[in-house]
Design a protein around this motif. Structure first.
Motif, PDB file in Angstrom:
ATOM      1  N   LEU A   1       9.561  93.739  37.837  1.00 28.87           N
ATOM      2  CA  LEU A   1       9.193  95.151  37.981  1.00 28.87           C
ATOM      3  C   LEU A   1       7.822  95.300  38.623  1.00 28.87           C
ATOM      4  O   LEU A   1       7.599  96.211  39.429  1.00 28.87           O
ATOM      5  N   ALA A   2       6.897  94.406  38.268  1.00 30.85           N
ATOM      6  CA  ALA A   2       5.556  94.467  38.866  1.00 30.85           C
ATOM      7  C   ALA A   2       5.619  94.174  40.357  1.00 30.85           C
ATOM      8  O   ALA A   2       4.895  94.804  41.150  1.00 30.85           O
ATOM      9  N   CYS A   3       6.467  93.221  40.754  1.00 32.69           N
ATOM     10  CA  CYS A   3       6.608  92.929  42.192  1.00 32.69           C
ATOM     11  C   CYS A   3       7.103  94.149  42.951  1.00 32.69           C
ATOM     12  O   CYS A   3       6.574  94.488  44.029  1.00 32.69           O
ATOM     13  N   PHE A   4       8.126  94.816  42.401  1.00 35.38           N
ATOM     14  CA  PHE A   4       8.611  96.047  43.026  1.00 35.38           C
ATOM     15  C   PHE A   4       7.501  97.095  43.081  1.00 35.38           C
ATOM     16  O   PHE A   4       7.224  97.689  44.129  1.00 35.38           O
ATOM     17  N   SER A   5       6.858  97.339  41.926  1.00 34.59           N
ATOM     18  CA  SER A   5       5.892  98.434  41.814  1.00 34.59           C
ATOM     19  C   SER A   5       4.693  98.235  42.732  1.00 34.59           C
ATOM     20  O   SER A   5       4.295  99.154  43.469  1.00 34.59           O
ATOM     21  N   PHE A   6       4.109  97.046  42.714  1.00 35.74           N
ATOM     22  CA  PHE A   6       2.924  96.807  43.536  1.00 35.74           C
ATOM     23  C   PHE A   6       3.280  96.748  45.030  1.00 35.74           C
ATOM     24  O   PHE A   6       2.474  97.142  45.872  1.00 35.74           O
ATOM     25  N   SER A   7       4.482  96.248  45.342  1.00 37.98           N
ATOM     26  CA  SER A   7       4.920  96.241  46.748  1.00 37.98           C
ATOM     27  C   SER A   7       5.064  97.659  47.270  1.00 37.98           C
ATOM     28  O   SER A   7       4.661  97.973  48.391  1.00 37.98           O
ATOM     29  N   TYR A   8       5.634  98.532  46.444  1.00 33.26           N
ATOM     30  CA  TYR A   8       5.763  99.934  46.858  1.00 33.26           C
ATOM     31  C   TYR A   8       4.389 100.579  47.019  1.00 33.26           C
ATOM     32  O   TYR A   8       4.170 101.384  47.938  1.00 33.26           O
ATOM     33  N   LEU A   9       3.474 100.226  46.102  1.00 29.83           N
ATOM     34  CA  LEU A   9       2.127 100.797  46.198  1.00 29.83           C
ATOM     35  C   LEU A   9       1.439 100.358  47.493  1.00 29.83           C
ATOM     36  O   LEU A   9       0.774 101.177  48.163  1.00 29.83           O
ATOM     37  N   VAL A  10       1.609  99.093  47.861  1.00 32.80           N
ATOM     38  CA  VAL A  10       1.034  98.605  49.119  1.00 32.80           C
ATOM     39  C   VAL A  10       1.623  99.373  50.294  1.00 32.80           C
ATOM     40  O   VAL A  10       0.912  99.777  51.234  1.00 32.80           O
ATOM     41  N   GLY A  11       2.941  99.611  50.245  1.00 40.15           N
ATOM     42  CA  GLY A  11       3.585 100.389  51.309  1.00 40.15           C
ATOM     43  C   GLY A  11       3.066 101.815  51.375  1.00 40.15           C
ATOM     44  O   GLY A  11       2.869 102.373  52.467  1.00 40.15           O
ATOM     45  N   ILE A  12       2.808 102.424  50.212  1.00 41.48           N
ATOM     46  CA  ILE A  12       2.287 103.790  50.171  1.00 41.48           C
ATOM     47  C   ILE A  12       0.869 103.840  50.733  1.00 41.48           C
ATOM     48  O   ILE A  12       0.517 104.744  51.504  1.00 41.48           O
ATOM     49  N   ILE A  13       0.038 102.855  50.356  1.00 40.21           N
ATOM     50  CA  ILE A  13      -1.335 102.821  50.868  1.00 40.21           C
ATOM     51  C   ILE A  13      -1.353 102.632  52.383  1.00 40.21           C
ATOM     52  O   ILE A  13      -2.135 103.248  53.101  1.00 40.21           O
ATOM     53  N   ALA A  14      -0.446 101.777  52.875  1.00 39.66           N
ATOM     54  CA  ALA A  14      -0.436 101.458  54.304  1.00 39.66           C
ATOM     55  C   ALA A  14       0.188 102.577  55.138  1.00 39.66           C
ATOM     56  O   ALA A  14      -0.276 102.880  56.244  1.00 39.66           O
ATOM     57  N   LYS A  15       1.256 103.226  54.601  1.00 40.42           N
ATOM     58  CA  LYS A  15       2.022 104.172  55.411  1.00 40.42           C
ATOM     59  C   LYS A  15       1.915 105.622  54.951  1.00 40.42           C
ATOM     60  O   LYS A  15       2.422 106.514  55.629  1.00 40.42           O
ATOM     61  N   ARG A  16       1.300 105.841  53.791  1.00 39.39           N
ATOM     62  CA  ARG A  16       1.173 107.196  53.240  1.00 39.39           C
ATOM     63  C   ARG A  16       2.550 107.862  53.137  1.00 39.39           C
ATOM     64  O   ARG A  16       3.444 107.353  52.491  1.00 39.39           O
ATOM     65  N   ASP A  17       2.723 109.002  53.785  1.00 41.27           N
ATOM     66  CA  ASP A  17       3.993 109.729  53.673  1.00 41.27           C
ATOM     67  C   ASP A  17       5.169 108.967  54.282  1.00 41.27           C
ATOM     68  O   ASP A  17       6.330 109.284  54.001  1.00 41.27           O
ATOM     69  N   ASN A  18       4.873 108.027  55.125  1.00 42.20           N
ATOM     70  CA  ASN A  18       5.937 107.203  55.728  1.00 42.20           C
ATOM     71  C   ASN A  18       6.153 105.911  54.934  1.00 42.20           C
ATOM     72  O   ASN A  18       6.521 104.886  55.488  1.00 42.20           O
ATOM     73  N   TRP A  19       5.914 105.977  53.617  1.00 40.42           N
ATOM     74  CA  TRP A  19       6.016 104.792  52.764  1.00 40.42           C
ATOM     75  C   TRP A  19       7.433 104.237  52.688  1.00 40.42           C
ATOM     76  O   TRP A  19       7.643 103.105  52.253  1.00 40.42           O
ATOM     77  N   LEU A  20       8.416 105.016  53.117  1.00 44.75           N
ATOM     78  CA  LEU A  20       9.805 104.535  53.067  1.00 44.75           C
ATOM     79  C   LEU A  20      10.104 103.494  54.145  1.00 44.75           C
ATOM     80  O   LEU A  20      11.114 102.799  54.054  1.00 44.75           O
ATOM     81  N   GLU A  21       9.245 103.394  55.143  1.00 41.75           N
ATOM     82  CA  GLU A  21       9.503 102.438  56.224  1.00 41.75           C
ATOM     83  C   GLU A  21       9.589 100.992  55.716  1.00 41.75           C
ATOM     84  O   GLU A  21      10.517 100.264  56.067  1.00 41.75           O
ATOM     85  N   PRO A  22       8.624 100.529  54.886  1.00 40.06           N
ATOM     86  CA  PRO A  22       8.729  99.144  54.407  1.00 40.06           C
ATOM     87  C   PRO A  22       9.685  98.967  53.232  1.00 40.06           C
ATOM     88  O   PRO A  22       9.881  97.836  52.755  1.00 40.06           O
ATOM     89  N   LEU A  23      10.260 100.086  52.755  1.00 42.95           N
ATOM     90  CA  LEU A  23      11.111 100.010  51.560  1.00 42.95           C
ATOM     91  C   LEU A  23      12.290  99.061  51.753  1.00 42.95           C
ATOM     92  O   LEU A  23      12.622  98.269  50.868  1.00 42.95           O
ATOM     93  N   SER A  24      12.911  99.125  52.941  1.00 45.46           N
ATOM     94  CA  SER A  24      14.092  98.293  53.197  1.00 45.46           C
ATOM     95  C   SER A  24      13.758  96.814  53.110  1.00 45.46           C
ATOM     96  O   SER A  24      14.446  96.039  52.440  1.00 45.46           O
ATOM     97  N   LYS A  25      12.672  96.406  53.774  1.00 46.33           N
ATOM     98  CA  LYS A  25      12.290  94.990  53.765  1.00 46.33           C
ATOM     99  C   LYS A  25      11.931  94.516  52.355  1.00 46.33           C
ATOM    100  O   LYS A  25      12.292  93.415  51.942  1.00 46.33           O
ATOM    101  N   ILE A  26      11.196  95.364  51.618  1.00 46.38           N
ATOM    102  CA  ILE A  26      10.807  95.006  50.250  1.00 46.38           C
ATOM    103  C   ILE A  26      12.043  94.786  49.383  1.00 46.38           C
ATOM    104  O   ILE A  26      12.145  93.801  48.635  1.00 46.38           O
ATOM    105  N   ASN A  27      13.009  95.681  49.481  1.00 46.62           N
ATOM    106  CA  ASN A  27      14.205  95.592  48.636  1.00 46.62           C
ATOM    107  C   ASN A  27      15.060  94.383  48.994  1.00 46.62           C
ATOM    108  O   ASN A  27      15.671  93.764  48.114  1.00 46.62           O
ATOM    109  N   ILE A  28      15.130  94.054  50.271  1.00 47.17           N
ATOM    110  CA  ILE A  28      15.910  92.883  50.675  1.00 47.17           C
ATOM    111  C   ILE A  28      15.277  91.612  50.117  1.00 47.17           C
ATOM    112  O   ILE A  28      15.961  90.747  49.551  1.00 47.17           O
ATOM    113  N   VAL A  29      13.946  91.496  50.257  1.00 42.49           N
ATOM    114  CA  VAL A  29      13.249  90.320  49.732  1.00 42.49           C
ATOM    115  C   VAL A  29      13.375  90.242  48.216  1.00 42.49           C
ATOM    116  O   VAL A  29      13.659  89.189  47.642  1.00 42.49           O
TER     117      VAL A  29
END
Length: 570
Positions: free
Chosen positions: A325-353
């Motif tokens: 759960l921490a891997c998911f949560s912190f990965s999403y947070l990194v995506g939000i910090i990097a992409k802001r409102d476009n945080w869904l862009e890295p979501l696919s890669k994170i979920n596959i990994v």
């Protein structure tokens, strides 16, 4: 055009699976190989279930070769892990490890579910993406559930038919319907038939999935409001009330699980597609960004419990689930910090990994790499060695009931270590792993009973016929393992008539019972004696050997009114 496998191939596969499962079931019923060897039994059952099921759920005419290249080694890997889980049931005469088998079934289902998606994806011409994996996962889950629902209904009809034939006294059909050589092949073929039918109805599965996803789309904002409200009030209430529940970390991780599942269900499409109005989208955005806070809270709770009481199997699972759960949560947070409102862009890669991480984790917990029972045993023994818990306070029964083979091996080493220094704890361990070598068809002898008994003041003063009668009564109550008990024959003059009265004490780890034996018309009869053991003494032998046996006068005399007798308790 029908792209599924030819029906003769599916029928042949189902028949072969039915024969294998029937033979395995029959071996369990008759207690013959491979049922007598859990290493082979669990591995063979695993392969007989996993390989045909993965083939039925994934293979079609266009991908048969590429799919089988992946399915066969994956099924063999699952079977190898099953063999290791079976090995954790050894030695069978001492170890009962059903919890590990249940965990194996659950984790293999998750691993098979994840593996099936990747097998289907690699066997298709579509490139791997989260949206395609998402669609496959929902289809597989719904088809699998529909197939099992069909099989359960089919099984219910068979049992209904057997009951009706019983009423009519037509035993041939009732016995046939209950015979494993009939119902196992029938149900196996029913599952194969259902998989063929439901795999043709993909539109139906997609509509069911859409309905469920629509409900989740409504629930996600509600869950986000609850999550944010909880975090907002936490600084004022503190964590103490959360820990007072005894399951604070579990509740927090459940909130994370639901949030992650709902988010991935709703935001399954391309990043440019927003399923909510901007305000709701931002609400979900903030709740996802704050998920790492829950990881920190649950980590603190888990750390406290481990620091206080060491590792257990449940806490090992808590650590693993927390890590995922921490891997998911912190990965999403990194995506939000990097992409802001476009945080869904890295979501696919994170979920596959992370899908691969979950798959590997579910396999690893059934291997020596993450043997939670071994880790727990080492942790608890380490606490004992470090003096964090005394030999008297040590939880021996956890090793017996929860740690299987690893607990047995650890207790055998500890038993030898404390043999002379702590005889009571030594005996406790010895009784825990009593070998039920004497059964109702092959009872122990009176000589075995005598060897397991202590006599006071001496063996010569205890009548032989009393020993034989006590031995006979012990087995008449269905207790078959002499080694689970220590017996004490006490001969003492309780009523000052210069004649010995006899008491037999049966001392076990979980209780101590005693009986007063006396002659009635030349026949030995017993009467139960109430036992008070406030200090939970589990080895009377040392006390008896030191002759610490006393007669205690009752605080109150008994009362008799005519022929009515009132026995006063102390």
């Amino acid at each position: 055009m029908d792209n599924q496998l030819p029906k003769p191939f599916i029928i042949t596969l189902a028949v072969l699976q039915a024969i294998a499962l029937t033979l395995l079931y029959s071996s369990i019923e008759n207690n013959i190989w491979p049922a007598t060897n859990p290493v082979w039994l669990i591995s063979l059952i695993t392969f007989s279930m996993s390989f045909p099921l993965l083939v039925l759920m994934s293979v079609n005419k266009s991908n048969i070769k590429s799919a089988l290249i992946l399915i066969l080694p994956f099924s063999l890997l699952l079977s190898l892990l099953g063999a290791y889980v079976g090995f954790q049931q050894e030695p069978q005469e001492y170890v009962s490890n059903g919890d590990l088998t249940s965990v194996f079934i659950f984790t293999v289902l998750i691993a098979g579910f994840k593996g099936l998606m990747y097998i289907q994806q690699f066997g298709s011409s579509v490139s791997i993406s989260y949206s395609s994996l998402f669609k496959l996962s929902w289809r597989n889950f719904i088809i699998f559930a529909e197939c099992w629902l069909f099989v359960l209904i089919f099984w219910g009809i068979l049992n209904l038919g057997a009951a009706l034939f019983d009423i009519l006294d037509i035993n041939f059909f009732s016995e046939l319907l209950r015979n494993e050589w009939f119902w196992i092949p029938t149900l196996t073929l029913a599952f194969a038939f259902a998989s063929v039918i439901f795999r043709k109805l993909l539109n139906v599965e997609d509509n069911i999935a859409f309905l469920l996803q629509t409900l989740i789309k409504f629930l996600l904002p509600v869950l986000s409001v609850i999550s944010l409200s909880f975090l907002a009030t936490l600084p004022f209430t503190g964590l103490s009330k959360l820990w007072e529940t005894g399951s604070g970390s579990l509740l927090v991780m459940w909130l994370q699980v639901l949030t992650l599942f709902f988010v991935n269900t709703v935001y399954k499409d391309e990043s440019s597609v927003r399923p909510y109005h901007l305000i709701l989208h931002r609400l979900v955005f903030i709740s996802v960004a704050l998920l790492p806070v829950y990881s920190v809270i649950s980590a603190y709770g888990i750390y406290q419990r481990i620091e206080q009481h060491g590792l257990t199997v449940d806490r090992c699972w808590g650590i693993l689930i927390w890590f995922l759960l921490a891997c998911f949560s912190f990965s999403y947070l990194v995506g939000i910090i990097a992409k802001r409102d476009n945080w869904l862009e890295p979501l696919s890669k994170i979920n596959i990994v992370m899908g691969w991480v979950v798959l590997v984790s579910m396999l690893a917990v059934n291997s020596p790499l993450l043997n939670f029972q071994s880790l727990s045993a080492q942790s608890q023994i380490g606490r004992l060695d470090d003096g964090k818990v005394t030999i008297e306070e040590f939880d021996y029964y956890y090793f017996e009931h929860s740690l299987g083979r690893q607990g047995y091996l650890a207790m055998q080493l500890l038993k030898q270590k404390i043999k002379t220094s702590h005889p009571e704890q030594y005996t406790t361990i010895d009784r825990m792993y009593a070998n039920d070598e004497f059964t109702s068809t092959q009872m122990g002898t009176v000589d075995d009973f005598i060897k397991q008994s202590t006599f006071w003041p001496s063996r010569d003063l205890i009548p032989q016929d009393l020993i034989e009668m006590a031995f006979s009564e012990y087995y008449s109550h269905g207790r078959n393992s002499l080694k689970e008990s220590s017996f004490y024959f006490i001969g003492i003059d309780l009523n000052k008539d210069d004649e010995l009265e006899f008491i037999l004490i049966n001392e076990r780890n979980d209780y101590t019972s005693a009986y007063f034996w006396s002659l009635d018309s030349g026949v030995w009869v017993s009467r139960y004696i109430n036992v008070e053991n406030p200090e939970h003494v589990k080895l009377l032998k040392t006390i008896i050997d030191n002759d610490e046996i006393f007669i205690v006068e009752p605080e109150y005399s008994d009362l008799k009114i005519g022929d009515v007798y009132f026995e006063m308790s102390r």
